[in-house]
Scaffold this motif. Structure first.
Motif, PDB file in Angstrom:
ATOM      1  N   THR A   1       0.821  -1.207   0.000  1.00 15.78           N
ATOM      2  CA  THR A   1       0.000   0.000   0.000  1.00 15.78           C
ATOM      3  C   THR A   1       0.854   1.256   0.000  1.00 15.78           C
ATOM      4  O   THR A   1       0.367   2.331  -0.373  1.00 15.78           O
TER       5      THR A   1
ATOM      6  N   GLU B   1     -19.812   1.937  -6.277  1.00 18.28           N
ATOM      7  CA  GLU B   1     -18.567   1.282  -6.679  1.00 18.28           C
ATOM      8  C   GLU B   1     -18.406  -0.033  -5.902  1.00 18.28           C
ATOM      9  O   GLU B   1     -18.832  -0.133  -4.749  1.00 18.28           O
TER      10      GLU B   1
ATOM     11  N   ARG C   1      -9.235  -3.781  -6.144  1.00 15.81           N
ATOM     12  CA  ARG C   1      -9.045  -2.460  -5.541  1.00 15.81           C
ATOM     13  C   ARG C   1     -10.289  -1.614  -5.772  1.00 15.81           C
ATOM     14  O   ARG C   1     -10.817  -1.572  -6.888  1.00 15.81           O
TER      15      ARG C   1
ATOM     16  N   GLU D   1     -11.176   1.993  -6.060  1.00 15.61           N
ATOM     17  CA  GLU D   1     -10.510   3.281  -6.263  1.00 15.61           C
ATOM     18  C   GLU D   1     -11.495   4.415  -6.019  1.00 15.61           C
ATOM     19  O   GLU D   1     -12.248   4.810  -6.915  1.00 15.61           O
TER      20      GLU D   1
ATOM     21  N   PRO E   1     -10.846   5.042   2.972  1.00 13.50           N
ATOM     22  CA  PRO E   1      -9.488   4.671   2.569  1.00 13.50           C
ATOM     23  C   PRO E   1      -8.411   5.372   3.389  1.00 13.50           C
ATOM     24  O   PRO E   1      -7.321   4.815   3.575  1.00 13.50           O
TER      25      PRO E   1
ATOM     26  N   TYR F   1      -6.415  -1.203   3.257  1.00 17.52           N
ATOM     27  CA  TYR F   1      -7.013  -2.443   2.750  1.00 17.52           C
ATOM     28  C   TYR F   1      -7.887  -3.017   3.849  1.00 17.52           C
ATOM     29  O   TYR F   1      -7.758  -2.666   5.031  1.00 17.52           O
TER      30      TYR F   1
ATOM     31  N   GLY G   1      -8.689   3.018  -2.110  1.00 19.32           N
ATOM     32  CA  GLY G   1      -8.078   4.278  -2.494  1.00 19.32           C
ATOM     33  C   GLY G   1      -7.294   4.185  -3.786  1.00 19.32           C
ATOM     34  O   GLY G   1      -7.222   3.136  -4.443  1.00 19.32           O
ATOM     35  N   ARG G   2      -6.681   5.304  -4.158  1.00 20.36           N
ATOM     36  CA  ARG G   2      -5.889   5.369  -5.383  1.00 20.36           C
ATOM     37  C   ARG G   2      -4.612   4.568  -5.212  1.00 20.36           C
ATOM     38  O   ARG G   2      -4.062   4.462  -4.115  1.00 20.36           O
ATOM     39  N   ARG G   3      -4.124   4.031  -6.312  1.00 10.85           N
ATOM     40  CA  ARG G   3      -2.885   3.265  -6.257  1.00 10.85           C
ATOM     41  C   ARG G   3      -1.721   4.165  -5.886  1.00 10.85           C
ATOM     42  O   ARG G   3      -1.611   5.304  -6.364  1.00 10.85           O
TER      43      ARG G   3
END
Length: 485
Positions: free
Chosen positions: A322, A390, A397, A399, A448, A453, A481-483
């Protein structure tokens, strides 16, 4: 026929009638002997069968000191080079004698031509007592015409299956082809009784079982071939390698060779899965690191404290992922069943695959679309959803912005007396006892920013003071969340 050894050895005169020739070889290995010692055997033309028996001494040693244990195998005239073609079988310490010829061989050994040339008996002094290890090997060459070597019949790579579905499997199993006591037929029957859709045969350091499953697969059971590569610094499951492909095991972590053999597993179409990384047996601890792994076996057989250690170590790799410092490594679980009362399918890896085939199952594992159960009685679904609908399932994931509210939902059945919990990069943040029926739904909300995770655990009540209860089921994570860049 002549024999020699890296350590001092003596050979007794040849004995036997006109159709066979026998020689006895003895020697002594001191503490600190090489991991593998090779006894050359000159095989002349006209030999149809090689038979070997051996013994070694077991002197009394002080408490806490390893005594003698010596493995055995054989390489043919093509030599003993690492990864070479000369491998003809290995039984480790499971047998005191074996034979091989063109049409048949002891389980653990490969039938095939007995060609003239220099063969080698391989001794593996697994542990050596302070007094040293004295060995006694008898080799018998039997003469006569050679029979035909039957063409191997290997399992197909696909079963009928149910299309895209969750399939249950056990990828770490042993039969009498290494140190197990069950036949492949018995294992296949137990796999079906356990509700499994697939299994992988993984004998220690041999591929002899790859041809032993004829007639045991079917529309309901996919059988994959593999190997438990059993080094002196840990074991790795080579899952789903091409039938007949041998992966060498004769190296330690200090040799910096594992990367080469991990690539060999992948070239053979297999996955690299370190097995029981914190097991307590000598040589079982995983010392090669996880950089070459495709997944890691966090749960091996009945859940024990060493699995808890592995689980914590694996969870740390999720945290590193992460933060953008590492790829993430999916978790799997296998029974490592050898004999009664070992339970095939305790635990079992449950994989979301596009169909019931080698490639689809492997891809599901590689992608982390996996959860682990103690039996087919346990079922679950786990997903995380966002405020706008979502959705992300196991291994995926979600996002969404860091402050977005997300909801984790776990549905469980078949887990009476258990507690369900959600685990994040901050640890275990939410837990709820399941109803007495063992079936229930648990939900939890977070963001997030608060949880990089979420993964789910279902545990039995604690049995060891200071430790969580044994696992009934667990999932791979859903990342939030965003990568990380």
């Amino acid at each position: 026929m002549s024999f020699a050894d890296a350590a001092p050895a003596t050979g007794q005169p040849d004995t036997g009638g006109p159709d066979e020739q026998t020689r006895r070889v003895t020697g002594h290995l001191p503490t600190g002997a090489p991991d593998f010692v090779y006894l050359p055997v000159e095989v002349p033309y006209g030999v149809r069968e090689i038979a070997v028996s051996y013994a070694y001494d077991r002197p009394t040693v002080p408490e806490g000191t390893a005594g003698n244990a010596c493995d055995i195998g054989i390489f043919d005239e093509r030599g003993t080079a690492l990864g070479g073609a000369g491998f003809r079988g290995w039984s480790g310490g499971a047998r005191t004698e074996f034979f091989l010829r063109a049409d048949d061989a002891t389980p653990g050994y490969l039938p095939g031509p007995v060609n003239a040339g220099t063969w080698h008996i391989a001794l593996g002094p697994y542990t050596v007592a302070p007094q040293g290890l004295s060995y006694d090997v008898t080799i018998t060459l039997r003469y006569g015409p050679q029979d035909r070597t039957p063409a191997p019949v290997h399992p197909p790579e696909r079963a009928r299956g149910r299309g895209q579905a969750w399939y249950r499997g056990d990828n770490h199993l042993h039969s009498l082809h290494s140190d197990g006591k069950r036949t492949p037929a018995q294992i296949a029957a137990l796999a079906r009784a356990a509700g499994l859709d697939f299994l992988t045969t993984t004998e220690h350091n041999t591929t002899s079982a790859h041809r032993a499953w004829e007639g045991l697969w079917g529309d309901d059971l996919l059988i994959l071939t593999g190997e438990e590569v059993t080094t002196r610094n840990g074991h790795v499951v080579a899952m789903g390698t091409d039938p007949g492909v041998f992966i060498d095991w004769r190296y330690r972590a200090r040799d910096n060779a594992f990367g080469k053999y991990a690539r060999a597993i992948r070239r053979a179409g297999g996955l690299v899965i370190p097995a029981h990384p914190h097991a307590t047996c000598i040589g079982c601890n995983w010392k090669f690191g996880l950089n070459e792994a495709d997944a890691v076996e966090v749960w091996n057989g009945p859940y024990t404290p060493d699995d808890e250690v592995t689980l914590a170590e694996w969870d740390n790799t999720l945290v590193a992922h992460t933060r953008g410092r590492a790829d993430w490594l999916p978790a799997v679980g296998h029974s490592d069943a050898h004999r009664d009362p070992d339970v095939v399918g305790l635990p079992q890896t449950v994989v979301l695959a596009d169909d019931l085939s080698r490639r689809a199952v492997q891809e599901g594992i590689r992608a982390g679309r996996v959860w682990i159960a103690e039996s087919s009685k346990v079922d679950l679904t786990f997903a995380v959803t966002g405020e706008r609908g979502e959705h992300a399932g196991i291994g995926a994931r979600l996002e969404v912005p860091g402050t977005a509210r997300v909801t984790a939902q776990l549905r469980v059945s078949g887990a009476p007396g258990c507690t369900a919990a959600f685990v994040t990069d901050q640890g275990r943040l939410y837990a709820m006892p399941l109803p007495p029926s063992g079936a229930g739904t648990v939900t939890w909300q977070t963001t997030p920013d608060n949880a990089a995770y979420i993964r789910a655990e279902v545990r039995h009540p604690a049995t060891t003071p200071g430790l969580p209860g044994p696992m009934a089921a667990m999932t791979n994570p859903v990342f939030l969340g965003r990568r990380a860049v």
